[in-house]
Design a protein around this motif. Structure first.
Motif, PDB file in Angstrom:
ATOM      1  N   GLN A   4       0.824  -1.202   0.000  1.00 58.43           N
ATOM      2  CA  GLN A   4       0.000   0.000   0.000  1.00 58.43           C
ATOM      3  C   GLN A   4       0.865   1.261   0.000  1.00 58.43           C
ATOM      4  OE1 GLN A   4      -2.605   0.455   3.369  1.00 58.43           O
ATOM      5  NE2 GLN A   4      -4.240   1.174   2.048  1.00 58.43           N
ATOM      6  N   SER A   5       1.907   1.281   0.803  1.00 56.64           N
ATOM      7  CA  SER A   5       2.754   2.475   0.835  1.00 56.64           C
ATOM      8  C   SER A   5       3.497   2.660  -0.483  1.00 56.64           C
ATOM      9  CB  SER A   5       3.731   2.423   2.011  1.00 56.64           C
ATOM     10  OG  SER A   5       4.669   1.386   1.832  1.00 56.64           O
ATOM     11  N   LYS A   6       3.824   1.579  -1.179  1.00 60.46           N
ATOM     12  CA  LYS A   6       4.481   1.705  -2.479  1.00 60.46           C
ATOM     13  C   LYS A   6       3.522   2.301  -3.516  1.00 60.46           C
ATOM     14  CE  LYS A   6       7.917  -1.904  -2.054  1.00 60.46           C
ATOM     15  NZ  LYS A   6       8.432  -3.152  -2.601  1.00 60.46           N
ATOM     16  N   ILE A   7       2.283   1.922  -3.467  1.00 66.43           N
ATOM     17  CA  ILE A   7       1.298   2.442  -4.417  1.00 66.43           C
ATOM     18  C   ILE A   7       1.125   3.947  -4.253  1.00 66.43           C
ATOM     19  CG2 ILE A   7      -1.153   2.440  -5.043  1.00 66.43           C
ATOM     20  CD1 ILE A   7      -1.116  -0.594  -4.462  1.00 66.43           C
ATOM     21  N   VAL A   8       1.016   4.414  -3.030  1.00 69.03           N
ATOM     22  CA  VAL A   8       0.811   5.839  -2.811  1.00 69.03           C
ATOM     23  C   VAL A   8       2.060   6.656  -3.118  1.00 69.03           C
ATOM     24  CG1 VAL A   8      -1.070   5.518  -1.173  1.00 69.03           C
ATOM     25  CG2 VAL A   8       1.269   5.794  -0.325  1.00 69.03           C
ATOM     26  N   ASP A   9       3.194   6.015  -3.254  1.00 67.54           N
ATOM     27  CA  ASP A   9       4.429   6.712  -3.616  1.00 67.54           C
ATOM     28  C   ASP A   9       4.618   6.817  -5.129  1.00 67.54           C
ATOM     29  OD1 ASP A   9       5.072   7.104  -0.965  1.00 67.54           O
ATOM     30  OD2 ASP A   9       6.316   5.314  -0.822  1.00 67.54           O
ATOM     31  N   LEU A  10       3.768   6.157  -5.896  1.00 71.96           N
ATOM     32  CA  LEU A  10       3.879   6.231  -7.351  1.00 71.96           C
ATOM     33  C   LEU A  10       3.355   7.569  -7.848  1.00 71.96           C
ATOM     34  CD1 LEU A  10       2.549   2.700  -8.355  1.00 71.96           C
ATOM     35  CD2 LEU A  10       4.936   3.484  -8.400  1.00 71.96           C
ATOM     36  N   ASN A  14      -0.795   9.246  -7.723  1.00 71.60           N
ATOM     37  CA  ASN A  14      -1.127  10.576  -7.221  1.00 71.60           C
ATOM     38  C   ASN A  14      -1.707  11.467  -8.306  1.00 71.60           C
ATOM     39  OD1 ASN A  14      -0.207  10.889  -4.243  1.00 71.60           O
ATOM     40  ND2 ASN A  14       1.322   9.603  -5.235  1.00 71.60           N
ATOM     41  N   VAL A  15      -1.182  11.369  -9.516  1.00 75.39           N
ATOM     42  CA  VAL A  15      -1.741  12.148 -10.629  1.00 75.39           C
ATOM     43  C   VAL A  15      -3.193  11.764 -10.839  1.00 75.39           C
ATOM     44  CG1 VAL A  15      -1.652  12.512 -13.135  1.00 75.39           C
ATOM     45  CG2 VAL A  15       0.453  12.619 -11.782  1.00 75.39           C
ATOM     46  N   VAL A  16      -3.480  10.481 -10.858  1.00 75.64           N
ATOM     47  CA  VAL A  16      -4.855  10.026 -11.077  1.00 75.64           C
ATOM     48  C   VAL A  16      -5.773  10.486  -9.941  1.00 75.64           C
ATOM     49  CG1 VAL A  16      -6.337   7.962 -11.174  1.00 75.64           C
ATOM     50  CG2 VAL A  16      -4.277   8.089 -12.579  1.00 75.64           C
ATOM     51  N   ILE A  17      -5.341  10.314  -8.712  1.00 77.48           N
ATOM     52  CA  ILE A  17      -6.193  10.679  -7.567  1.00 77.48           C
ATOM     53  C   ILE A  17      -6.492  12.175  -7.548  1.00 77.48           C
ATOM     54  CG2 ILE A  17      -6.294  10.836  -5.036  1.00 77.48           C
ATOM     55  CD1 ILE A  17      -6.825   8.004  -6.198  1.00 77.48           C
ATOM     56  N   PHE A  18      -5.445  13.004  -7.618  1.00 78.68           N
ATOM     57  CA  PHE A  18      -5.665  14.448  -7.535  1.00 78.68           C
ATOM     58  C   PHE A  18      -6.377  14.985  -8.771  1.00 78.68           C
ATOM     59  CE2 PHE A  18      -2.245  14.075  -4.321  1.00 78.68           C
ATOM     60  CZ  PHE A  18      -2.967  14.558  -3.248  1.00 78.68           C
ATOM     61  N   SER A  19      -6.053  14.421  -9.919  1.00 81.86           N
ATOM     62  CA  SER A  19      -6.747  14.833 -11.137  1.00 81.86           C
ATOM     63  C   SER A  19      -8.230  14.487 -11.037  1.00 81.86           C
ATOM     64  CB  SER A  19      -6.116  14.146 -12.353  1.00 81.86           C
ATOM     65  OG  SER A  19      -6.848  14.453 -13.506  1.00 81.86           O
ATOM     66  N   PHE A  20      -8.533  13.295 -10.559  1.00 80.15           N
ATOM     67  CA  PHE A  20      -9.934  12.887 -10.419  1.00 80.15           C
ATOM     68  C   PHE A  20     -10.680  13.847  -9.494  1.00 80.15           C
ATOM     69  CE2 PHE A  20     -13.580  10.661  -8.807  1.00 80.15           C
ATOM     70  CZ  PHE A  20     -14.063   9.984  -9.913  1.00 80.15           C
ATOM     71  N   LEU A  21     -10.111  14.128  -8.348  1.00 85.00           N
ATOM     72  CA  LEU A  21     -10.795  14.982  -7.373  1.00 85.00           C
ATOM     73  C   LEU A  21     -11.017  16.398  -7.910  1.00 85.00           C
ATOM     74  CD1 LEU A  21      -8.960  13.796  -4.139  1.00 85.00           C
ATOM     75  CD2 LEU A  21     -11.291  13.230  -4.844  1.00 85.00           C
ATOM     76  N   ILE A  77       7.723  15.205 -12.027  1.00 79.74           N
ATOM     77  CA  ILE A  77       6.680  16.000 -11.372  1.00 79.74           C
ATOM     78  C   ILE A  77       7.128  16.551 -10.009  1.00 79.74           C
ATOM     79  CG2 ILE A  77       5.455  14.137 -10.165  1.00 79.74           C
ATOM     80  CD1 ILE A  77       2.866  15.424 -11.521  1.00 79.74           C
ATOM     81  N   ILE A  78       8.206  15.991  -9.456  1.00 79.98           N
ATOM     82  CA  ILE A  78       8.726  16.477  -8.168  1.00 79.98           C
ATOM     83  C   ILE A  78       9.347  17.869  -8.329  1.00 79.98           C
ATOM     84  CG2 ILE A  78      10.352  16.025  -6.285  1.00 79.98           C
ATOM     85  CD1 ILE A  78       8.065  14.001  -6.425  1.00 79.98           C
ATOM     86  N   ILE A 140      -0.280  19.104 -10.404  1.00 81.49           N
ATOM     87  CA  ILE A 140       1.167  19.020 -10.163  1.00 81.49           C
ATOM     88  C   ILE A 140       1.490  19.499  -8.751  1.00 81.49           C
ATOM     89  CG2 ILE A 140       3.411  20.005 -10.793  1.00 81.49           C
ATOM     90  CD1 ILE A 140       2.399  20.008 -13.728  1.00 81.49           C
ATOM     91  N   TRP A 141       0.897  20.604  -8.345  1.00 77.24           N
ATOM     92  CA  TRP A 141       1.164  21.149  -7.013  1.00 77.24           C
ATOM     93  C   TRP A 141       0.794  20.152  -5.918  1.00 77.24           C
ATOM     94  CZ3 TRP A 141      -1.786  22.714  -2.746  1.00 77.24           C
ATOM     95  CH2 TRP A 141      -1.099  23.485  -1.803  1.00 77.24           C
ATOM     96  N   PHE A 142      -0.393  19.552  -6.038  1.00 77.29           N
ATOM     97  CA  PHE A 142      -0.824  18.569  -5.035  1.00 77.29           C
ATOM     98  C   PHE A 142       0.071  17.334  -5.042  1.00 77.29           C
ATOM     99  CE2 PHE A 142      -5.056  20.734  -5.021  1.00 77.29           C
ATOM    100  CZ  PHE A 142      -5.139  20.927  -3.649  1.00 77.29           C
ATOM    101  N   VAL A 143       0.428  16.854  -6.217  1.00 78.08           N
ATOM    102  CA  VAL A 143       1.281  15.660  -6.314  1.00 78.08           C
ATOM    103  C   VAL A 143       2.643  15.940  -5.687  1.00 78.08           C
ATOM    104  CG1 VAL A 143       2.451  14.080  -7.905  1.00 78.08           C
ATOM    105  CG2 VAL A 143       0.047  14.676  -8.279  1.00 78.08           C
ATOM    106  N   ARG A 144       3.222  17.092  -5.998  1.00 84.72           N
ATOM    107  CA  ARG A 144       4.518  17.453  -5.414  1.00 84.72           C
ATOM    108  C   ARG A 144       4.447  17.492  -3.896  1.00 84.72           C
ATOM    109  NH1 ARG A 144       6.588  22.857  -7.400  1.00 84.72           N
ATOM    110  NH2 ARG A 144       8.265  22.295  -6.012  1.00 84.72           N
ATOM    111  N   ARG A 145       3.385  18.087  -3.367  1.00 85.82           N
ATOM    112  CA  ARG A 145       3.217  18.136  -1.899  1.00 85.82           C
ATOM    113  C   ARG A 145       3.100  16.736  -1.305  1.00 85.82           C
ATOM    114  NH1 ARG A 145       1.377  22.598   1.199  1.00 85.82           N
ATOM    115  NH2 ARG A 145       0.327  20.991   2.393  1.00 85.82           N
TER     116      ARG A 145
END
Length: 148
Positions: A4-10, A14-21, A77-78, A140-145
């Motif tokens: 699970q922690s590896k998935i959230v580090d991809l 993060n692009v998919v999650i933040f883009s979706f929201l 993206i970092i 990008i901003w959310f993913v970087r954070r």
């Protein structure tokens, strides 16, 4: 638990999650600018916006991978350069203009209400284009954070 922690580090996750929201909020906000949806049931609007948002998330991941291919790194993206941010935005804009033309002209999947401003010559709705100019930098901003 480690998987699970590896998935959230991809970055892609993060692009998919933040883009979706972000895009779901935008899709709901622009409902009055499309025909039929404002007159349909609430649930029909939610379903239509959710489907559109899955498409938006797919466009985001394609744009992300396009930039990653040129950057030769999925971690661009970092610390994105201005050209990488611009490329991320432009890929989304180009795909959106193409999809909007296909959906509104060729397939007649949806149409704009009279209140939707459109781009001259192309006839593409201005709000879907603005969506792809404004939301990718926020993504990008959310993913970087999240990743730093």
């Amino acid at each position: 638990m480690q998987t699970q922690s590896k998935i959230v580090d991809l970055p892609e996750f993060n692009v998919v999650i933040f883009s979706f929201l972000l895009n779901f909020i935008w899709e709901m906000w622009q409902i009055p600018f499309f025909m039929a949806i404002p007159n349909g049931t609430h649930w029909a609007g939610v379903v239509a916006c959710t489907q559109a948002t899955f498409g938006d998330a797919a466009i985001s991941i394609v744009a992300f991978w396009c930039v990653a291919a040129f950057a030769k790194s999925r971690r661009w993206i970092i610390k994105p350069s201005p050209s990488q941010i611009g490329s991320f935005v432009m890929v989304g804009v180009v795909i959106t203009i193409a999809f909007e033309a296909i959906a509104t002209v060729l397939l007649d999947r949806w149409s704009y209400s009279p209140s939707m401003p459109t781009l001259p010559i192309l006839g593409t709705g201005l709000l879907p284009v603005l969506q792809w100019i404004l939301l990718p930098p926020l993504t990008i901003w959310f993913v970087r954070r999240q990743l730093t």
